[in-house]
Design an enzyme around this catalytic site. Structure first.
Site, short mmCIF file in Angstrom:
data_model
loop_
_atom_site.label_atom_id
_atom_site.label_comp_id
_atom_site.label_asym_id
_atom_site.label_seq_id
_atom_site.Cartn_x
_atom_site.Cartn_y
_atom_site.Cartn_z
N HIS A 1 0.83 -1.21 0.00
CA HIS A 1 0.00 0.00 0.00
C HIS A 1 0.87 1.26 0.00
CE1 HIS A 1 -3.34 2.68 0.81
NE2 HIS A 1 -2.75 3.11 1.91
N GLN B 1 3.99 1.62 -1.09
CA GLN B 1 4.65 1.76 -2.38
C GLN B 1 3.66 2.24 -3.44
OE1 GLN B 1 7.89 1.54 -3.12
NE2 GLN B 1 8.36 1.13 -0.99
N HIS C 1 0.95 3.99 -2.90
CA HIS C 1 0.65 5.38 -2.57
C HIS C 1 1.73 6.31 -3.15
CE1 HIS C 1 -2.52 7.10 -0.18
NE2 HIS C 1 -1.70 7.90 0.48
#
Length: 111
Positions: free
Chosen positions: A78, A80, A82
């Site tokens: 999540h 990475q 984002h």
């Protein structure tokens, strides 16, 4: 399981990625209103947040490259994701700001 240090790093990716994306969106909104100085500042703010996120990411990559594997978790994925979305959004926002400048007859030269 994610250890405390990795959790801090992951949260840095998420927080800084989120801040960068928010600043990029604010840059577009400012340009839409003709506030080009504010738009340029918001792009710079997004860049600063992305720099912080990259520092976190580089720390994890260095750790992994030195033979100390980083635990893969959904939270890591999540974070990475984002970050990559924030980078893409920042780049697109800079282009949109330039389009608004061109429409307004303002120079779009990069500083």
């Amino acid at each position: 399981m994610v250890d405390e240090q990795n959790l801090e790093t992951i949260m840095g990716l998420i927080i800084n990625g989120g801040n960068a994306k928010s600043d990029a969106m604010e840059a577009i909104q400012a340009a839409k209103k003709g506030n080009f100085e504010e738009a340029d500042q918001k792009i710079k703010d997004a860049d600063a947040s992305l720099t912080e996120a990259h520092r976190s990411q580089t720390g994890m990559l260095t750790k992994e490259a030195s033979g100390d594997p980083v635990a893969l978790s959904l939270l890591m994925v999540h974070g990475q994701d984002h970050l990559m979305n924030a980078i893409t959004f920042r780049d697109l926002a800079a282009e949109v700001v330039d389009v608004y400048k061109a429409i307004a007859g303002v120079s779009t030269e990069q500083e």
